[in-house]
Design a protein around this motif. Structure first.
Motif, PDB file in Angstrom:
ATOM      1  N   LEU A 131       0.825  -1.208   0.000  1.00 54.17           N
ATOM      2  CA  LEU A 131       0.000   0.000   0.000  1.00 54.17           C
ATOM      3  C   LEU A 131       0.859   1.258   0.000  1.00 54.17           C
ATOM      4  CD1 LEU A 131      -2.829   1.224   0.144  1.00 54.17           C
ATOM      5  CD2 LEU A 131      -2.663   1.099   2.649  1.00 54.17           C
ATOM      6  N   SER A 132       1.935   1.245   0.782  1.00 52.02           N
ATOM      7  CA  SER A 132       2.794   2.425   0.853  1.00 52.02           C
ATOM      8  C   SER A 132       3.503   2.674  -0.469  1.00 52.02           C
ATOM      9  CB  SER A 132       3.825   2.262   1.975  1.00 52.02           C
ATOM     10  OG  SER A 132       4.694   1.167   1.712  1.00 52.02           O
ATOM     11  N   LEU A 133       3.737   1.611  -1.241  1.00 50.98           N
ATOM     12  CA  LEU A 133       4.319   1.775  -2.575  1.00 50.98           C
ATOM     13  C   LEU A 133       3.256   2.195  -3.586  1.00 50.98           C
ATOM     14  CD1 LEU A 133       6.636  -1.380  -2.758  1.00 50.98           C
ATOM     15  CD2 LEU A 133       7.380   0.992  -2.515  1.00 50.98           C
ATOM     16  N   LEU A 155      11.145  10.319 -10.118  1.00 56.87           N
ATOM     17  CA  LEU A 155      10.908  11.007  -8.848  1.00 56.87           C
ATOM     18  C   LEU A 155       9.822  10.320  -8.025  1.00 56.87           C
ATOM     19  CD1 LEU A 155      11.075  14.738 -10.006  1.00 56.87           C
ATOM     20  CD2 LEU A 155      12.625  13.616  -8.411  1.00 56.87           C
ATOM     21  N   PHE A 156       8.697  10.018  -8.651  1.00 61.95           N
ATOM     22  CA  PHE A 156       7.601   9.386  -7.917  1.00 61.95           C
ATOM     23  C   PHE A 156       7.980   7.973  -7.472  1.00 61.95           C
ATOM     24  CE2 PHE A 156       4.907  12.772  -9.568  1.00 61.95           C
ATOM     25  CZ  PHE A 156       4.032  12.972  -8.513  1.00 61.95           C
ATOM     26  N   TYR A 157       8.732   7.269  -8.310  1.00 61.34           N
ATOM     27  CA  TYR A 157       9.165   5.931  -7.907  1.00 61.34           C
ATOM     28  C   TYR A 157      10.110   6.018  -6.712  1.00 61.34           C
ATOM     29  CZ  TYR A 157      11.012   1.192  -8.230  1.00 61.34           C
ATOM     30  OH  TYR A 157      11.388  -0.100  -7.944  1.00 61.34           O
ATOM     31  N   GLY A 158      11.036   6.973  -6.764  1.00 59.48           N
ATOM     32  CA  GLY A 158      11.936   7.148  -5.618  1.00 59.48           C
ATOM     33  C   GLY A 158      11.178   7.499  -4.351  1.00 59.48           C
ATOM     34  N   LEU A 159      10.176   8.368  -4.467  1.00 62.17           N
ATOM     35  CA  LEU A 159       9.364   8.718  -3.297  1.00 62.17           C
ATOM     36  C   LEU A 159       8.580   7.508  -2.786  1.00 62.17           C
ATOM     37  CD1 LEU A 159       8.032  12.213  -4.453  1.00 62.17           C
ATOM     38  CD2 LEU A 159       9.722  11.759  -2.670  1.00 62.17           C
ATOM     39  N   ASN A 164       8.864   5.917   0.887  1.00 63.93           N
ATOM     40  CA  ASN A 164       7.663   5.724   1.690  1.00 63.93           C
ATOM     41  C   ASN A 164       7.543   4.291   2.194  1.00 63.93           C
ATOM     42  OD1 ASN A 164       5.212   6.786   2.795  1.00 63.93           O
ATOM     43  ND2 ASN A 164       4.059   5.714   1.207  1.00 63.93           N
ATOM     44  N   GLY A 165       7.972   3.334   1.377  1.00 67.89           N
ATOM     45  CA  GLY A 165       7.877   1.936   1.773  1.00 67.89           C
ATOM     46  C   GLY A 165       9.071   1.423   2.550  1.00 67.89           C
ATOM     47  N   SER A 166      10.161   2.201   2.597  1.00 67.66           N
ATOM     48  CA  SER A 166      11.393   1.696   3.214  1.00 67.66           C
ATOM     49  C   SER A 166      11.240   1.460   4.710  1.00 67.66           C
ATOM     50  CB  SER A 166      12.543   2.677   2.959  1.00 67.66           C
ATOM     51  OG  SER A 166      12.291   3.939   3.558  1.00 67.66           O
ATOM     52  N   LYS A 167      10.282   2.117   5.338  1.00 64.62           N
ATOM     53  CA  LYS A 167      10.104   1.917   6.781  1.00 64.62           C
ATOM     54  C   LYS A 167       9.551   0.545   7.111  1.00 64.62           C
ATOM     55  CE  LYS A 167       5.668   4.426   6.673  1.00 64.62           C
ATOM     56  NZ  LYS A 167       5.812   4.983   5.317  1.00 64.62           N
ATOM     57  N   TYR A 168       9.045  -0.161   6.091  1.00 61.94           N
ATOM     58  CA  TYR A 168       8.498  -1.495   6.316  1.00 61.94           C
ATOM     59  C   TYR A 168       9.412  -2.615   5.828  1.00 61.94           C
ATOM     60  CZ  TYR A 168       4.135   1.035   7.095  1.00 61.94           C
ATOM     61  OH  TYR A 168       3.177   1.882   7.571  1.00 61.94           O
ATOM     62  N   THR A 169      10.588  -2.259   5.292  1.00 59.95           N
ATOM     63  CA  THR A 169      11.444  -3.303   4.744  1.00 59.95           C
ATOM     64  C   THR A 169      12.911  -2.946   4.959  1.00 59.95           C
ATOM     65  OG1 THR A 169      11.881  -4.637   2.770  1.00 59.95           O
ATOM     66  CG2 THR A 169      11.419  -2.297   2.418  1.00 59.95           C
ATOM     67  N   LEU A 170      13.799  -3.525   4.180  1.00 60.39           N
ATOM     68  CA  LEU A 170      15.229  -3.372   4.394  1.00 60.39           C
ATOM     69  C   LEU A 170      15.703  -1.959   4.056  1.00 60.39           C
ATOM     70  CD1 LEU A 170      16.285  -6.768   2.804  1.00 60.39           C
ATOM     71  CD2 LEU A 170      16.111  -6.248   5.233  1.00 60.39           C
ATOM     72  N   ASP A 171      16.783  -1.534   4.717  1.00 62.55           N
ATOM     73  CA  ASP A 171      17.278  -0.175   4.564  1.00 62.55           C
ATOM     74  C   ASP A 171      17.801   0.110   3.158  1.00 62.55           C
ATOM     75  OD1 ASP A 171      16.690   0.418   7.209  1.00 62.55           O
ATOM     76  OD2 ASP A 171      18.675  -0.163   7.924  1.00 62.55           O
ATOM     77  N   GLU A 172      18.206  -0.928   2.428  1.00 62.98           N
ATOM     78  CA  GLU A 172      18.725  -0.709   1.083  1.00 62.98           C
ATOM     79  C   GLU A 172      17.678  -0.114   0.142  1.00 62.98           C
ATOM     80  OE1 GLU A 172      21.432  -3.516   3.056  1.00 62.98           O
ATOM     81  OE2 GLU A 172      19.252  -3.330   2.904  1.00 62.98           O
ATOM     82  N   LEU A 211      18.095   2.968  -2.731  1.00 62.69           N
ATOM     83  CA  LEU A 211      17.607   2.922  -4.106  1.00 62.69           C
ATOM     84  C   LEU A 211      16.646   4.078  -4.370  1.00 62.69           C
ATOM     85  CD1 LEU A 211      17.409   1.499  -6.843  1.00 62.69           C
ATOM     86  CD2 LEU A 211      15.605   0.045  -5.883  1.00 62.69           C
ATOM     87  N   GLY A 212      15.789   4.386  -3.410  1.00 59.27           N
ATOM     88  CA  GLY A 212      14.851   5.492  -3.572  1.00 59.27           C
ATOM     89  C   GLY A 212      15.566   6.821  -3.758  1.00 59.27           C
ATOM     90  N   LEU A 213      16.576   7.072  -2.948  1.00 56.91           N
ATOM     91  CA  LEU A 213      17.346   8.312  -3.084  1.00 56.91           C
ATOM     92  C   LEU A 213      18.056   8.375  -4.434  1.00 56.91           C
ATOM     93  CD1 LEU A 213      18.855   8.530   0.513  1.00 56.91           C
ATOM     94  CD2 LEU A 213      17.043   9.955  -0.449  1.00 56.91           C
ATOM     95  N   THR A 214      18.532   7.231  -4.906  1.00 65.43           N
ATOM     96  CA  THR A 214      19.186   7.185  -6.208  1.00 65.43           C
ATOM     97  C   THR A 214      18.213   7.542  -7.319  1.00 65.43           C
ATOM     98  OG1 THR A 214      20.723   5.470  -5.425  1.00 65.43           O
ATOM     99  CG2 THR A 214      20.479   5.719  -7.810  1.00 65.43           C
ATOM    100  N   GLU A 215      17.003   6.988  -7.257  1.00 71.49           N
ATOM    101  CA  GLU A 215      15.995   7.275  -8.274  1.00 71.49           C
ATOM    102  C   GLU A 215      15.608   8.759  -8.259  1.00 71.49           C
ATOM    103  OE1 GLU A 215      15.174   5.110 -10.445  1.00 71.49           O
ATOM    104  OE2 GLU A 215      15.775   3.228  -9.534  1.00 71.49           O
ATOM    105  N   ILE A 216      15.478   9.347  -7.083  1.00 73.55           N
ATOM    106  CA  ILE A 216      15.138  10.757  -6.987  1.00 73.55           C
ATOM    107  C   ILE A 216      16.239  11.622  -7.597  1.00 73.55           C
ATOM    108  CG2 ILE A 216      14.814  12.660  -5.355  1.00 73.55           C
ATOM    109  CD1 ILE A 216      13.352  10.672  -3.544  1.00 73.55           C
ATOM    110  N   ALA A 217      17.495  11.299  -7.283  1.00 78.26           N
ATOM    111  CA  ALA A 217      18.618  12.057  -7.841  1.00 78.26           C
ATOM    112  C   ALA A 217      18.632  11.963  -9.364  1.00 78.26           C
ATOM    113  CB  ALA A 217      19.930  11.548  -7.248  1.00 78.26           C
ATOM    114  N   LEU A 218      18.420  10.761  -9.895  1.00 76.58           N
ATOM    115  CA  LEU A 218      18.385  10.593 -11.351  1.00 76.58           C
ATOM    116  C   LEU A 218      17.224  11.370 -11.967  1.00 76.58           C
ATOM    117  CD1 LEU A 218      19.221   6.782 -11.728  1.00 76.58           C
ATOM    118  CD2 LEU A 218      20.643   8.715 -12.452  1.00 76.58           C
ATOM    119  N   GLY A 219      16.079  11.379 -11.290  1.00 80.94           N
ATOM    120  CA  GLY A 219      14.933  12.130 -11.799  1.00 80.94           C
ATOM    121  C   GLY A 219      15.212  13.618 -11.869  1.00 80.94           C
ATOM    122  N   LEU A 220      15.880  14.161 -10.862  1.00 83.84           N
ATOM    123  CA  LEU A 220      16.202  15.580 -10.865  1.00 83.84           C
ATOM    124  C   LEU A 220      17.190  15.924 -11.977  1.00 83.84           C
ATOM    125  CD1 LEU A 220      16.498  16.223  -7.015  1.00 83.84           C
ATOM    126  CD2 LEU A 220      14.659  16.944  -8.537  1.00 83.84           C
TER     127      LEU A 220
END
Length: 216
Positions: free
Chosen positions: A117-119, A148-152, A156-164, A168-177
């Motif tokens: 759901l968070s994804l 950007l939206f995928y990274g976000l 949003n979902g990282s709090k329910y799973t592994l820190d990695e 990946l989310g931060l990487t996607e956001i940086a690439l989007g920018l």
């Protein structure tokens, strides 16, 4: 004389139990690798189709072309996107289910539902927003917005799973920018973010959590 119970082993076991109860840790690195390969294949098909239809630099020609050309190409792009999403999800579910079965953990647990759901919320909102960008003449911002939206969504979902996942989310956001600054290279950034980004993340996850330790 060695004590009957090892305090360090007990602490490790308690930590593992707490982690399993608070985080969905059955994500498989092979899911990321498979999804990345599917994304690269999708980018290649899109590049080939646009080059066939518009000639060399087909993606840029599509962005700079008339609105009726973009609308005429929309069914193909939507179909390609749907195919990539369905196949990538199928690969991810297969490998994640296999890992969950090996660990004796349920796949569709309460944590799994919260993660999904968070994804889903940022992804659905982002998909509708990208469609509006495309329809209103801002097609060059579609791929940056997708990243950007995928990274976000991953953040949003990282709090329910592994820190990695957060990395990946931060990487996607940086690439989007960065991609928003060079919209003509959208297909390249799509391949980097959804393709190579997933493959690199998947290999990291597999080597860190799933690969059997080699005996000396």
């Amino acid at each position: 004389m060695k004590p009957a119970t090892d305090p360090l082993a007990q602490l490790t076991e308690i930590r593992a139990i707490m982690e399993r109860s608070s985080r969905f840790i059955s994500l498989s690195g092979l899911s990321g690798v498979g999804a990345g390969i599917v994304a690269l294949a999708g980018a290649a098909v899109g590049y080939w189709r646009l080059r066939t239809q518009y000639g060399e630099g087909g993606y840029v020609r599509l962005l700079e072309g008339a609105q009726q050309d973009r609308i005429a190409t929309l069914p193909f792009l939507l179909g390609l996107a749907a195919a990539v999403i369905v196949v990538a999800l199928g690969v991810a579910i297969y490998f994640t289910r296999r890992r969950a079965k090996q660990e004796g953990a349920p796949l569709w647990s309460a944590l799994g539902r919260r993660l999904a759901l968070s994804l889903a919320i940022p992804l659905v909102a982002g998909g509708l927003f990208c469609l509006q960008l495309y329809m209103h003449g801002a097609a060059g911002l579609v791929v940056p917005a997708m990243l950007l939206f995928y990274g976000l969504a991953l953040l949003n979902g990282s709090k329910y799973t592994l820190d990695e996942i957060r990395l990946l989310g931060l990487t996607e956001i940086a690439l989007g920018l960065v991609a928003s600054l060079v919209p003509g290279l959208g297909l390249l950034f799509f391949a980097l973010g959804f393709g190579l980004g997933h493959i690199g993340y998947g290999l990291l996850m597999y080597n860190r959590y799933e690969r059997a330790p080699q005996s000396l």
